[in-house]
Design an enzyme around this catalytic site. Structure first.
Site, PDB file in Angstrom:
ATOM      1  N   ASP A 182      38.560  37.512  38.651  1.00  0.00           N
ATOM      2  CA  ASP A 182      39.163  38.842  38.782  1.00  0.00           C
ATOM      3  C   ASP A 182      40.446  38.958  37.963  1.00  0.00           C
ATOM      4  O   ASP A 182      40.763  40.035  37.469  1.00  0.00           O
ATOM      5  CB  ASP A 182      39.410  39.182  40.253  1.00  0.00           C
ATOM      6  CG  ASP A 182      38.193  39.844  40.887  1.00  0.00           C
ATOM      7  OD1 ASP A 182      37.596  40.736  40.249  1.00  0.00           O
ATOM      8  OD2 ASP A 182      37.833  39.485  42.023  1.00  0.00           O
ATOM      9  N   GLU A 234      30.674  40.024  36.184  1.00  0.00           N
ATOM     10  CA  GLU A 234      30.742  40.920  37.343  1.00  0.00           C
ATOM     11  C   GLU A 234      29.417  41.034  38.090  1.00  0.00           C
ATOM     12  O   GLU A 234      29.405  41.394  39.261  1.00  0.00           O
ATOM     13  CB  GLU A 234      31.180  42.322  36.902  1.00  0.00           C
ATOM     14  CG  GLU A 234      32.532  42.326  36.220  1.00  0.00           C
ATOM     15  CD  GLU A 234      33.092  43.733  36.052  1.00  0.00           C
ATOM     16  OE1 GLU A 234      33.941  44.117  36.862  1.00  0.00           O
ATOM     17  OE2 GLU A 234      32.673  44.433  35.112  1.00  0.00           O
ATOM     18  N   TYR A 245      42.369  38.031  47.793  1.00  0.00           N
ATOM     19  CA  TYR A 245      42.247  36.561  47.903  1.00  0.00           C
ATOM     20  C   TYR A 245      43.547  35.956  48.412  1.00  0.00           C
ATOM     21  O   TYR A 245      43.543  35.055  49.257  1.00  0.00           O
ATOM     22  CB  TYR A 245      41.842  35.937  46.554  1.00  0.00           C
ATOM     23  CG  TYR A 245      40.614  36.595  45.963  1.00  0.00           C
ATOM     24  CD1 TYR A 245      39.499  36.838  46.762  1.00  0.00           C
ATOM     25  CD2 TYR A 245      40.562  36.995  44.634  1.00  0.00           C
ATOM     26  CE1 TYR A 245      38.382  37.478  46.245  1.00  0.00           C
ATOM     27  CE2 TYR A 245      39.445  37.629  44.111  1.00  0.00           C
ATOM     28  CZ  TYR A 245      38.360  37.867  44.915  1.00  0.00           C
ATOM     29  OH  TYR A 245      37.254  38.500  44.408  1.00  0.00           O
TER      30      TYR A 245
HETATM   31 ZN    ZN Z   1      36.607  42.205  40.877  1.00  0.00          ZN
HETATM   32 ZN    ZN Z   2      34.868  44.140  38.424  1.00  0.00          ZN
END
Ligand code: ZN
Ligand code: ZN
Length: 345
Positions: free
Chosen positions: A88, A185, A125
């Protein structure tokens, strides 16, 4: 070879509605009722309506449960969070870099929203880890990507694909980087997702899984957005369709291999009730789905059905077909079937 140029900050001589997806002209003024692609506004609405933040998620139950997970479950849990944090983080930056080259201001806007969602994913996270483990452990998890060789191979694979575009931006590198994006993704998150949903169906770590489900829902939209951009570029540069075919096949095969290697390592035979051969089939199934979405042949013969049948309930929360989690934040998302684009997938 076709070069690709950056969007200009303002162009008085150009129309508000751009003249091309890349290398076109645009004033850079954004009027949602005067944009080049009819799918852009529905996408914008969808991304807005999916807005969420980690603060909505109450971690109390997970905090109680985490110490009672098996040692292997705890280790897998942390390693997957560590992996997702890296993916990410890269993704936030990559989205911004692609945005610079999209001529239409509405697509730039969508990329900025996408990047903002990746920031929220990263936040989640930290939020989960700060709830469950010590600061020292949290820092260690955010360092996994440096020290785990299997993770390193997998990450290098994607980063190399992105780097070619960033260092030598041209149409071919942009298209190839989007293939890597769809892998990141739409495939590299998936054995991680499977693990969290597996915990949730055993009533474990439901808050974390709910958050993962939101992330899954966002990634689903992101993949679709990048696929649309990929196809629009091919409409304008059709010669790349055939040219990229061997690359797409090869890249998906390699990606699936790396994801399987990772799944064997983190899930293997150490997590009760989840069978590694099924996870491997699940990865091949998704590699097929993604290659097909991009308009190419499926790299694996067969694998047309999702072998993890139970997982569909979690993946399809998004489509309004089911709602396994009883978190209140679920309620404010009203999906408009007309323009959400799912029927095209
Ligand atoms: Zn993401
Ligand atoms: Zn994404």
């Amino acid at each position: 070879m076709h070069t690709v140029s950056k969007r200009t900050l303002m162009d008085k001589t150009a129309p508000n509605r751009s003249t091309g997806i890349i290398n076109g002209k645009s004033s850079n003024v954004l009027n949602w009722d005067d944009v080049r692609f009819p799918w852009a506004y529905p996408k914008y609405k969808k991304m807005l309506s999916n807005f969420w933040t980690p603060f909505e998620i109450n971690m109390a139950q997970d905090i109680k449960q985490f110490p009672n997970l098996s040692e292997a479950e705890q280790d897998t849990f942390l390693k997957i969070i560590g992996l997702l944090a890296l993916l990410d983080s890269i993704q936030t930056d990559y989205a911004g870099k692609v945005a610079d080259y999209l001529t239409d201001s509405s697509l730039n806007a969508l990329m900025i929203m996408l990047a903002q969602q990746e920031v929220i994913h990263n936040h989640s996270y930290s939020y989960v880890l700060s709830s469950l483990v010590s600061k020292q452990k949290q820092d260690e998890v955010f360092e996994f990507w440096r020290t785990e060789p299997i993770l390193e191979r997998r990450n290098d694979f994607v980063v190399r694909g992105y780097r070619d575009f960033v260092e030598q931006p041209n149409v071919e590198h942009l298209l190839k980087s989007i293939v890597f994006d769809v892998i990141l993704e739409g495939l590299f998150f998936y054995s991680g997702f499977a693990f969290f949903y597996h915990l949730a169906r055993n009533q474990k770590m439901v808050a974390t899984s709910t958050m993962i489900n939101y992330i899954n829902r966002d990634e689903h939209i992101h993949v679709d957005l990048f696929v649309k951009i990929f196809k629009e570029i091919l409409n304008e540069y059709p010669e790349y369709k055939k040219k990229l075919e061997p690359f797409v096949q090869q890249t998906f095969l390699q990606a699936a291999e790396l994801e399987i290697e990772w799944a064997r390592y983190i899930i293997g035979h150490r997590i009760d009730g989840i069978f590694i051969n099924e996870v491997e089939d699940y990865i091949k199934f998704y590699a097929n789905v993604r290659a097909n979405q991009l308009g190419y042949d499926r790299p694996f013969e067969g694998y047309r059905k999702n072998p993890l049948r139970w997982i569909k309930a979690y993946e399809e929360v998004d489509l309004g077909k089911s709602d396994f989690f009883e978190q209140k934040s679920r309620q404010y998302t009203k999906v408009n079937y007309v323009d959400n684009g799912f029927d095209e997938l």
